[in-house]
Scaffold this motif. Structure first.
Motif, PDB file in Angstrom:
ATOM      1  N   ALA A 282      -4.845   2.559  -2.742  1.00 12.29           N
ATOM      2  CA  ALA A 282      -4.728   1.442  -3.687  1.00 12.29           C
ATOM      3  C   ALA A 282      -3.516   0.566  -3.343  1.00 12.29           C
ATOM      4  O   ALA A 282      -2.524   1.041  -2.781  1.00 12.29           O
ATOM      5  CB  ALA A 282      -4.601   1.978  -5.105  1.00 12.29           C
TER       6      ALA A 282
ATOM      7  N   TYR B 271       0.870  -1.182   0.000  1.00 16.41           N
ATOM      8  CA  TYR B 271       0.000   0.000   0.000  1.00 16.41           C
ATOM      9  C   TYR B 271       0.903   1.226   0.000  1.00 16.41           C
ATOM     10  O   TYR B 271       1.140   1.869   1.044  1.00 16.41           O
ATOM     11  CB  TYR B 271      -0.924  -0.019   1.223  1.00 16.41           C
ATOM     12  CG  TYR B 271      -1.880  -1.181   1.207  1.00 16.41           C
ATOM     13  CD1 TYR B 271      -3.104  -1.095   0.528  1.00 16.41           C
ATOM     14  CD2 TYR B 271      -1.562  -2.377   1.853  1.00 16.41           C
ATOM     15  CE1 TYR B 271      -3.980  -2.169   0.511  1.00 16.41           C
ATOM     16  CE2 TYR B 271      -2.426  -3.450   1.835  1.00 16.41           C
ATOM     17  CZ  TYR B 271      -3.640  -3.349   1.160  1.00 16.41           C
ATOM     18  OH  TYR B 271      -4.506  -4.413   1.142  1.00 16.41           O
TER      19      TYR B 271
ATOM     20  N   GLY C 120      -8.085   0.860  -8.816  1.00 14.56           N
ATOM     21  CA  GLY C 120      -7.755   0.444  -7.459  1.00 14.56           C
ATOM     22  C   GLY C 120      -6.446  -0.300  -7.329  1.00 14.56           C
ATOM     23  O   GLY C 120      -6.179  -0.877  -6.278  1.00 14.56           O
ATOM     24  N   LYS C 121      -5.618  -0.293  -8.393  1.00 12.50           N
ATOM     25  CA  LYS C 121      -4.329  -0.972  -8.334  1.00 12.50           C
ATOM     26  C   LYS C 121      -3.218  -0.025  -8.777  1.00 12.50           C
ATOM     27  O   LYS C 121      -3.443   0.847  -9.620  1.00 12.50           O
ATOM     28  CB  LYS C 121      -4.317  -2.208  -9.226  1.00 12.50           C
ATOM     29  CG  LYS C 121      -5.268  -3.310  -8.792  1.00 12.50           C
ATOM     30  CD  LYS C 121      -5.144  -4.512  -9.720  1.00 12.50           C
ATOM     31  CE  LYS C 121      -6.074  -5.635  -9.296  1.00 12.50           C
ATOM     32  NZ  LYS C 121      -5.942  -6.828 -10.187  1.00 12.50           N
TER      33      LYS C 121
ATOM     34  N   PRO D 112      -2.283   4.968 -10.243  1.00 13.62           N
ATOM     35  CA  PRO D 112      -3.343   4.036  -9.857  1.00 13.62           C
ATOM     36  C   PRO D 112      -4.350   3.831 -10.986  1.00 13.62           C
ATOM     37  O   PRO D 112      -4.717   4.776 -11.690  1.00 13.62           O
ATOM     38  CB  PRO D 112      -3.994   4.714  -8.642  1.00 13.62           C
ATOM     39  CG  PRO D 112      -2.939   5.640  -8.113  1.00 13.62           C
ATOM     40  CD  PRO D 112      -2.179   6.109  -9.310  1.00 13.62           C
TER      41      PRO D 112
END
Length: 553
Positions: free
Chosen positions: A83, A59, A149-150, A146
């Protein structure tokens, strides 16, 4: 660029207070993980500690909010994880062949600790393949924006092998007595030997287990003037003349009180690794044993060791025994060895034992396998040892007892002996040590006393007289719970259990228990123990006092 975590300033003196941590928003790693990260950390450093926890798990944009409440002595923590990073690409540049198993791989979550472990694995693999100067470093670590969400991460690790090294010689300090071939052969180095850090580490452990050598620092490859790579091994030397003794006293009524044994060991004679051992053991008027042994550690310049032994045993009012033996042991690896040996034994009854003990001459061959993984050898805290020996024996008997006991003139018997020892650490200061031993004579008839095994005393069943029991089949276990006191000293509580079975009789079980203390002093290692036999009162125990020049397990 990664966002910085938000740290709310507060009075520095509050950092010394005992605050209660109130995790109001823990994020995906959970309350326990956040509490553990904040535990024992100064108030001003809690934000960084929790954020490092989240970055390690991928994170990378995590924010940690810390709000102190001095009136209530409470710190509130809120985490916004953001994310999570995943590995979009992972390359190792400069590597040839198959990679060792990697924790980091494409499409997996990115973890900083995994990447560090992978780099270490690459270096270790090269160090064990002849490249002691190998380096692995991060060439690129690109963090993308990002997306859904990644956070995509692209990683490339660069590998520099350095020089390939084959060990052509071993170098040792000039001021030591131990000759260089003892170091080389004990470490199982066969020049030219491809450098392997794993094998060198195992060799260092084997050197330290000699008892009279202690390696200082890590052995290092050095280039000599002729351009040959040599392994520099720095070490110190300990005592080589050792006197060990154990004496016991049993105040029980009707028993001879004093018993004991003395071992004299002369190690590393002339710096060659040769050894001479002398042993005296006596238990009142019951028996007397005297034995000598000689060890040639590197027979014919090889890695195998030859041991020669001679023993004399006077079993009071029964018989005398003389035994001459030899054993050759060869190491197949750093921990596993095989042995081949044999012995010739003669037994002569005295006037009181002529009706019970036949005159006999025995020839024995021994086949053995041995594992040595206990470490350290003195006061071990981990590992296990195991040994198994099978011994075919040819016996020729004569004398008056032959007919009285209905024995055959010739017999072929087999002896089986096995043992296993383990050490398991609990926390930093406690060790559970266990040793189990079994011995058996395989023959379908009763045997005379001179052919039996003996059980009891300091080396087997504490709380009983030395060699108090005799039988064709014996076994015992020694359990010690040890509290480490620093160095190789420890206090211990023990429980021993021993069983013996005579031909045609039921097996009998005996137990002993007690407490003891082992302490290191300038003159050696003292052992004091008090053992009580099962069924006896606490005041009818046996006191054992021992002095060891190097120590025991």
């Amino acid at each position: 660029m990664l966002k910085r975590s938000i740290v709310i300033p507060f009075v520095l003196c509050l950092a010394a207070w005992a605050f209660e941590v109130d995790v109001r928003e823990a994020g995906p790693l959970g309350v326990r993980a956040v509490r553990d990260a904040a535990k024992g950390v100064k108030s001003a450093e809690i934000s960084d500690a929790v954020r490092e926890l989240y970055i390690d798990e991928g994170y990378l944009m995590a924010e940690v909010f810390v709000r102190p409440d001095s009136a209530r002595k409470r710190i509130a923590i809120e985490v916004d994880a953001g994310a999570r990073a995943f590995v979009e690409s992972f390359d190792v540049v400069g590597w040839e062949g198959d990679l060792p198993r990697m924790q980091t791989s494409t499409n997996k979550h990115f973890r900083r600790k995994d990447l560090a472990l992978d780099m270490t694995s690459i270096v270790v693999e090269l160090e064990n393949s002849g490249f002691p100067f190998a380096v692995a470093k991060i060439e690129t670590l690109n963090i993308g924006a990002p997306d859904n969400g990644k956070i995509p991460v692209r990683i490339a690790i660069g590998v520099e092998r350095g020089d390939s090294v084959a060990i052509g010689a071993v170098l040792v300090p000039n001021n030591t007595k131990t000759q260089v071939h003892v170091i080389q052969k004990t470490m199982l180095i066969r020049p030219p030997e491809i450098f392997s850090q794993r094998l060198i580490t195992a060799g260092v452990r084997r050197l330290n287990n000699l008892g009279y050598v202690r390696v200082v620092g890590e052995p290092e490859p050095v280039l000599d003037e002729s351009g040959v790579w040599a392994l520099w091994v720095n070490f110190t030397e300990g005592r080589t003349v050792l006197i060990d003794g154990v004496f016991g006293y049993a105040p029980r009524e009707g028993q001879s009180g004093l018993s004991g044994q003395i071992d004299a060991t002369f190690d590393n004679i002339w710096g060659t690794g040769r050894q001479i051992k002398l042993n005296w053991k006596q238990s009142g008027d019951d028996f007397l044993r005297f034995s000598t042994g000689y060890k040639e550690p590197f027979l014919f310049g090889g890695f195998g060791a030859m041991k020669l032994s001679a023993d004399y045993h006077d079993r009071g009012n029964s018989y005398t025994e003389r035994n001459f033996g030899a054993e050759y042991r060869y190491p197949l690896s750093f921990v596993f060895s095989v042995s081949l040996g044999g012995a010739i034994k003669s037994i002569l009854p005295d006037s009181a034992g002529v009706a019970r003990i036949p005159i006999s001459r025995q020839t024995r061959i021994d086949f053995g396998a041995h594992v040595e993984k206990l470490y350290p050898r003195v006061n071990p805290t981990s590992g296990w040892d195991a040994s198994f020996t099978i011994s075919p024996v040819c016996v020729k008997r004569s004398g008056q007892a032959l007919e009285l006991l209905a024995l055959d003139e010739f017999d072929a018997i087999a002896r089986l002996e096995a043992s296993i020892s383990t050490a398991l650490s609990f926390g930093r200061n406690f060790v559970l040590y266990e040793r189990i031993v079994g011995r058996s004579v395989q023959l379908a008839r009763e045997l005379p006393l001179s052919d039996l095994y003996f059980l009891g005393g300091w080396g087997s069943l504490r709380g009983y007289r030395e060699e108090q029991f005799s039988a064709e089949h014996i076994g015992w276990s020694n359990t010690e719970f040890r509290a480490l006191l620093g160095g190789d000293a420890h206090g211990f509580a023990f429980f021993d259990a021993g069983a013996h079975k005579r031909y045609g009789e039921d097996a009998q079980l005996n137990v002993g228990y007690g407490i003891g203390l082992r302490l290191s002093t300038a003159i050696g290692r003292w052992t004091v123990a008090y053992g009580v036999a099962g069924g006896e009162s606490l005041t009818d125990g046996m006191i054992h006092v021992g002095l060891s020049g190097r120590g025991d397990r």
